[in-house]
Design a protein around this motif. Structure first.
Motif, PDB file in Angstrom:
ATOM      1  N   PRO A  17      43.189 -30.335  59.076  1.00 53.53           N
ATOM      2  CA  PRO A  17      41.850 -30.031  58.821  1.00 53.53           C
ATOM      3  C   PRO A  17      41.373 -30.085  57.301  1.00 53.53           C
ATOM      4  N   TRP A  18      42.542 -29.638  56.242  1.00 53.13           N
ATOM      5  CA  TRP A  18      41.987 -29.711  54.974  1.00 53.13           C
ATOM      6  C   TRP A  18      41.997 -30.949  54.350  1.00 53.13           C
ATOM      7  N   ARG A  19      42.383 -32.126  55.046  1.00 54.26           N
ATOM      8  CA  ARG A  19      42.593 -33.504  54.527  1.00 54.26           C
ATOM      9  C   ARG A  19      41.047 -33.746  54.406  1.00 54.26           C
ATOM     10  N   GLY A  20      40.691 -34.386  53.222  1.00 53.46           N
ATOM     11  CA  GLY A  20      39.197 -34.828  52.966  1.00 53.46           C
ATOM     12  C   GLY A  20      38.345 -33.713  52.875  1.00 53.46           C
ATOM     13  N   ASP A  21      38.847 -32.357  52.579  1.00 54.30           N
ATOM     14  CA  ASP A  21      37.723 -31.302  52.187  1.00 54.30           C
ATOM     15  C   ASP A  21      38.715 -30.907  50.832  1.00 54.30           C
ATOM     16  N   PHE A  22      39.819 -29.846  51.103  1.00 57.99           N
ATOM     17  CA  PHE A  22      40.437 -29.300  49.970  1.00 57.99           C
ATOM     18  C   PHE A  22      41.430 -30.257  49.411  1.00 57.99           C
ATOM     19  N   TYR A  23      42.119 -31.183  50.303  1.00 59.84           N
ATOM     20  CA  TYR A  23      42.852 -32.263  49.811  1.00 59.84           C
ATOM     21  C   TYR A  23      41.641 -33.442  49.605  1.00 59.84           C
ATOM     22  N   ASP A 269      45.717 -16.175  54.559  1.00 58.41           N
ATOM     23  CA  ASP A 269      46.322 -16.855  56.012  1.00 58.41           C
ATOM     24  C   ASP A 269      45.329 -17.246  56.872  1.00 58.41           C
ATOM     25  N   ASN A 270      43.884 -17.443  56.624  1.00 61.81           N
ATOM     26  CA  ASN A 270      42.727 -17.421  57.384  1.00 61.81           C
ATOM     27  C   ASN A 270      42.511 -18.948  57.318  1.00 61.81           C
ATOM     28  N   THR A 271      43.702 -19.775  57.810  1.00 61.26           N
ATOM     29  CA  THR A 271      44.082 -21.169  57.348  1.00 61.26           C
ATOM     30  C   THR A 271      42.960 -22.097  58.324  1.00 61.26           C
ATOM     31  N   ASP A 272      42.739 -21.583  59.295  1.00 58.74           N
ATOM     32  CA  ASP A 272      41.722 -22.537  60.286  1.00 58.74           C
ATOM     33  C   ASP A 272      40.304 -22.647  59.648  1.00 58.74           C
ATOM     34  N   LYS A 273      39.733 -23.741  60.090  1.00 64.76           N
ATOM     35  CA  LYS A 273      38.176 -23.930  59.456  1.00 64.76           C
ATOM     36  C   LYS A 273      38.014 -24.140  58.086  1.00 64.76           C
ATOM     37  N   LEU A 274      39.391 -24.488  57.425  1.00 66.22           N
ATOM     38  CA  LEU A 274      39.151 -24.690  55.884  1.00 66.22           C
ATOM     39  C   LEU A 274      39.045 -23.355  55.182  1.00 66.22           C
ATOM     40  N   GLN A 275      39.116 -22.194  55.535  1.00 69.08           N
ATOM     41  CA  GLN A 275      38.693 -21.095  54.917  1.00 69.08           C
ATOM     42  C   GLN A 275      39.553 -20.412  53.646  1.00 69.08           C
ATOM     43  N   ALA A 276      41.002 -20.735  53.864  1.00 69.27           N
ATOM     44  CA  ALA A 276      41.980 -20.063  53.148  1.00 69.27           C
ATOM     45  C   ALA A 276      41.720 -20.662  51.672  1.00 69.27           C
ATOM     46  N   PRO A 277      42.081 -22.001  51.307  1.00 64.80           N
ATOM     47  CA  PRO A 277      41.754 -22.526  49.916  1.00 64.80           C
ATOM     48  C   PRO A 277      40.492 -21.982  49.412  1.00 64.80           C
TER      49      PRO A 277
END
Length: 298
Positions: A17-23, A269-277
């Motif tokens: 889910p991070w692809r296209g957002d954080f990545y 570690d709240n990695t869902d929904k793009l929160q962590a980064p």
């Protein structure tokens, strides 16, 4: 005022889910660690929890990250969840021989996470803590005792001798006793300050460094941290680094050893929904750390 080194990072980096957002859109998957390591100065390695990695894998991680980057490596669940800390000499040796020392000076703390149904057992825990290597020389000595369940060529070399630090994350209320804190202090093992909706939160200083995991305080692994919460965690990180009592503290044992300046690791570690980064970068900004929002793996 002098202070310890504060490193803010994420728990793992391989999340679709991070692809296209954080990545950035189109970033090759093999470049995701390189991208993350140019935004953050540390990350947890989660894959080591599920299976032993290999020397070439550790070598790639080393080569893909900046010189001052630090990995926090999660110890195998086979030791903590399957063996439940019993008869672990060979599994520990296999972990140490699997390529861990290939990280060289980029090897940071080793995280040991206990399962939620693991109750406090002082004798068992003391025996486990005694087996943990405290430097690379001790790790090499232990690694040479690996058995034939190590399916890769062992990595039995290390650069110049360096310390190895350990952190322990608990998830059962039975650990909320003074004897547990005494054990950790005697062993110089950090108690993980874990912010979650399900497990105990404690901030006892038990080692020369502080280790925090922010799992999402209203929804496990999912909820974002708002401005007020991030302000609080920034003040806590500064306090630990400067040797002061953190605000809104929660202690298990006596509030001792607060005055020592400490290195601080904080992982989202709240990695869902793009929160962590995004939360990690927001905390870095509050601490006056430079934030690089990259559009490529520069």
């Amino acid at each position: 005022m002098g202070q310890g080194n504060i490193r803010i990072g994420i728990s793992g980096w391989n999340y679709a889910p991070w692809r296209g957002d954080f990545y950035p859109e189109g970033l090759p998957h093999r470049e995701e660690l390189a991208h993350a390591s140019r935004v953050f100065r540390t990350t947890e390695v989660n894959s080591t929890f599920y299976r032993l990695q290999t020397p070439p894998t550790y070598g790639r991680w080393f080569d893909q990250t900046p010189e001052d980057f630090v990995f926090a490596v999660k110890g195998p669940r086979f030791i903590t969840h399957v063996k439940r800390l019993r008869d672990i000499s060979a599994p520990l040796a296999n972990f140490l021989a699997s390529g861990l020392l290939r990280l060289g000076h980029k090897l940071g703390p080793i995280l040991w996470q206990l399962p939620p149904n693991f109750r406090f057992d002082g004798d068992l825990l003391a025996a486990f803590l005694k087996q943990l290597p405290r430097d690379t020389d001790a790790a090499l000595h232990a690694a040479r005792k690996h058995d034939d369940k190590l399916r890769v060529e062992p990595w039995l070399k290390a650069p110049a001798r360096q310390p190895i630090r350990h952190a322990l994350e608990i998830r059962h209320e039975s650990f909320l006793v003074d004897d547990f804190i005494t054990l950790l202090r005697d062993a110089d093992v950090a108690l993980v300050c874990a912010d979650s909706v399900e497990w105990p939160l404690a901030m006892d200083a038990t080692s020369s460094f502080t280790y925090c995991r922010l799992h999402g305080s209203t929804e496990l692994y999912r909820s974002a941290y708002g401005a007020k919460a991030l302000d609080l965690w920034a003040r806590r990180a500064k306090a630990w680094a400067q040797g002061r009592k953190p605000p809104e503290s929660r202690f298990i044992g006596p509030a001792r050893d607060i005055s020592q300046r400490r290195d601080v690791f904080v992982f989202f570690d709240n990695t869902d929904k793009l929160q962590a980064p995004h939360d990690a970068q927001a905390l870095m900004e509050r601490l006056g750390q430079p934030v690089r929002r990259l559009t490529s793996a520069a």
